[in-house]
Design a protein around this motif. Structure first.
Motif, mmCIF file in Angstrom:
data_model
loop_
_atom_site.group_PDB
_atom_site.id
_atom_site.type_symbol
_atom_site.label_atom_id
_atom_site.label_comp_id
_atom_site.label_asym_id
_atom_site.label_seq_id
_atom_site.Cartn_x
_atom_site.Cartn_y
_atom_site.Cartn_z
ATOM 1 N N ARG A 145 9.134 -18.428 -8.368
ATOM 2 C CA ARG A 145 10.447 -17.793 -8.148
ATOM 3 C C ARG A 145 10.519 -16.396 -8.770
ATOM 4 O O ARG A 145 11.221 -15.533 -8.262
ATOM 5 C CB ARG A 145 11.552 -18.685 -8.691
ATOM 6 N N ARG A 146 9.803 -16.185 -9.882
ATOM 7 C CA ARG A 146 9.770 -14.867 -10.531
ATOM 8 C C ARG A 146 8.820 -13.905 -9.838
ATOM 9 O O ARG A 146 8.806 -12.713 -10.130
ATOM 10 C CB ARG A 146 9.293 -14.996 -11.983
ATOM 11 N N GLY A 147 8.002 -14.428 -8.943
ATOM 12 C CA GLY A 147 7.002 -13.591 -8.296
ATOM 13 C C GLY A 147 5.734 -13.437 -9.107
ATOM 14 O O GLY A 147 4.907 -12.567 -8.814
ATOM 15 N N ASP A 148 5.561 -14.273 -10.109
ATOM 16 C CA ASP A 148 4.354 -14.240 -10.940
ATOM 17 C C ASP A 148 3.293 -15.121 -10.281
ATOM 18 O O ASP A 148 2.983 -16.222 -10.738
ATOM 19 C CB ASP A 148 4.679 -14.730 -12.357
ATOM 20 N N TYR A 149 2.752 -14.622 -9.178
ATOM 21 C CA TYR A 149 1.840 -15.415 -8.365
ATOM 22 C C TYR A 149 0.508 -15.669 -9.044
ATOM 23 O O TYR A 149 -0.132 -16.694 -8.781
ATOM 24 C CB TYR A 149 1.652 -14.754 -7.004
ATOM 25 N N ALA A 150 0.088 -14.791 -9.933
ATOM 26 C CA ALA A 150 -1.150 -15.026 -10.680
ATOM 27 C C ALA A 150 -0.994 -16.284 -11.541
ATOM 28 O O ALA A 150 -1.918 -17.103 -11.639
ATOM 29 C CB ALA A 150 -1.497 -13.822 -11.543
ATOM 30 N N ARG A 151 0.171 -16.448 -12.157
ATOM 31 C CA ARG A 151 0.421 -17.638 -12.986
ATOM 32 C C ARG A 151 0.466 -18.894 -12.122
ATOM 33 O O ARG A 151 -0.058 -19.942 -12.510
ATOM 34 C CB ARG A 151 1.728 -17.475 -13.774
ATOM 35 N N VAL A 152 1.079 -18.801 -10.960
ATOM 36 C CA VAL A 152 1.144 -19.938 -10.043
ATOM 37 C C VAL A 152 -0.267 -20.384 -9.661
ATOM 38 O O VAL A 152 -0.595 -21.576 -9.727
ATOM 39 C CB VAL A 152 1.955 -19.589 -8.768
ATOM 40 N N ARG A 153 -1.100 -19.432 -9.287
ATOM 41 C CA ARG A 153 -2.473 -19.762 -8.899
ATOM 42 C C ARG A 153 -3.263 -20.335 -10.076
ATOM 43 O O ARG A 153 -4.069 -21.252 -9.904
ATOM 44 C CB ARG A 153 -3.166 -18.537 -8.313
ATOM 45 N N ARG A 154 -3.035 -19.811 -11.279
ATOM 46 C CA ARG A 154 -3.736 -20.328 -12.455
ATOM 47 C C ARG A 154 -3.322 -21.771 -12.726
ATOM 48 O O ARG A 154 -4.162 -22.629 -13.031
ATOM 49 C CB ARG A 154 -3.432 -19.442 -13.672
ATOM 50 N N LEU A 155 -2.033 -22.077 -12.598
ATOM 51 C CA LEU A 155 -1.567 -23.451 -12.804
ATOM 52 C C LEU A 155 -2.113 -24.388 -11.726
ATOM 53 O O LEU A 155 -2.453 -25.534 -12.013
ATOM 54 C CB LEU A 155 -0.042 -23.503 -12.851
ATOM 55 N N ALA A 156 -2.209 -23.900 -10.496
ATOM 56 C CA ALA A 156 -2.794 -24.706 -9.423
ATOM 57 C C ALA A 156 -4.266 -24.974 -9.711
ATOM 58 O O ALA A 156 -4.768 -26.082 -9.471
ATOM 59 C CB ALA A 156 -2.618 -24.009 -8.079
ATOM 60 N N THR A 157 -4.967 -23.990 -10.244
ATOM 61 C CA THR A 157 -6.381 -24.140 -10.579
ATOM 62 C C THR A 157 -6.568 -25.096 -11.743
ATOM 63 O O THR A 157 -7.515 -25.890 -11.766
ATOM 64 C CB THR A 157 -6.991 -22.770 -10.926
ATOM 65 N N ALA A 158 -5.678 -25.042 -12.716
ATOM 66 C CA ALA A 158 -5.791 -25.892 -13.904
ATOM 67 C C ALA A 158 -5.351 -27.332 -13.647
ATOM 68 O O ALA A 158 -5.647 -28.212 -14.443
ATOM 69 C CB ALA A 158 -4.964 -25.297 -15.043
ATOM 70 N N ASN A 159 -4.647 -27.560 -12.531
ATOM 71 C CA ASN A 159 -4.135 -28.891 -12.199
ATOM 72 C C ASN A 159 -4.580 -29.257 -10.786
ATOM 73 O O ASN A 159 -3.769 -29.423 -9.871
ATOM 74 C CB ASN A 159 -2.601 -28.898 -12.309
ATOM 75 N N LEU A 160 -5.882 -29.391 -10.607
ATOM 76 C CA LEU A 160 -6.474 -29.557 -9.283
ATOM 77 C C LEU A 160 -5.999 -30.802 -8.543
ATOM 78 O O LEU A 160 -5.956 -30.810 -7.317
ATOM 79 C CB LEU A 160 -8.000 -29.565 -9.389
ATOM 80 N N GLY A 161 -5.634 -31.835 -9.257
ATOM 81 C CA GLY A 161 -5.183 -33.067 -8.613
ATOM 82 C C GLY A 161 -3.698 -33.105 -8.324
ATOM 83 O O GLY A 161 -3.195 -34.101 -7.810
ATOM 84 N N ASP A 162 -2.995 -32.032 -8.623
ATOM 85 C CA ASP A 162 -1.540 -31.997 -8.484
ATOM 86 C C ASP A 162 -1.155 -31.307 -7.176
ATOM 87 O O ASP A 162 -1.284 -30.089 -7.041
ATOM 88 C CB ASP A 162 -0.938 -31.253 -9.680
#
Length: 109
Positions: free
Chosen positions: A41-58
């Motif tokens: 929502r903040r537009g911090d897409y780098a953080r979104v992608r990092r969280l997706a990478t760190a939580n591969l099963g989510d």
């Protein structure tokens, strides 16, 4: 089966698709999912992608991780939206199965 029409993609159309995916995702259930949604929502897409990478099963984070790429309106935008939608549908499926399992367990005592 849905009929495919030949139309040019617009930012407005992509936003409608993103909104539909976010609606299916619903509210986050885990802290890292809340963080990913807030970052999105903040537009911090780098953080979104990092969280997706760190939580591969989510699947929740997976769906959010795809969405920033959809805004670029590239030839693969359809694929990006489809993958985000599939991940969101998986979240909905897991929620439904959990809800039904709890209801059955309660009903059967």
């Amino acid at each position: 089966m849905t009929q495919i029409m030949s139309v040019s993609m617009t930012q407005e159309g992509v936003q409608k698709a993103v909104n539909a995916i976010l609606e299916i995702l619903g509210d986050p259930m885990e802290a890292h999912q809340r963080e990913a949604l807030d970052a999105f929502r903040r537009g911090d897409y780098a953080r979104v992608r990092r969280l997706a990478t760190a939580n591969l099963g989510d699947s929740y984070c997976k769906a959010l991780g795809y969405l920033p790429g959809a805004y670029k309106l590239m030839p693969n935008t359809d694929i990006i939206l489809a993958e985000a939608a599939r991940a969101a549908a998986e979240v909905a499926k897991i929620r439904a199965l959990t809800q039904l399992g709890m209801a059955i367990a309660e009903a059967l005592g």
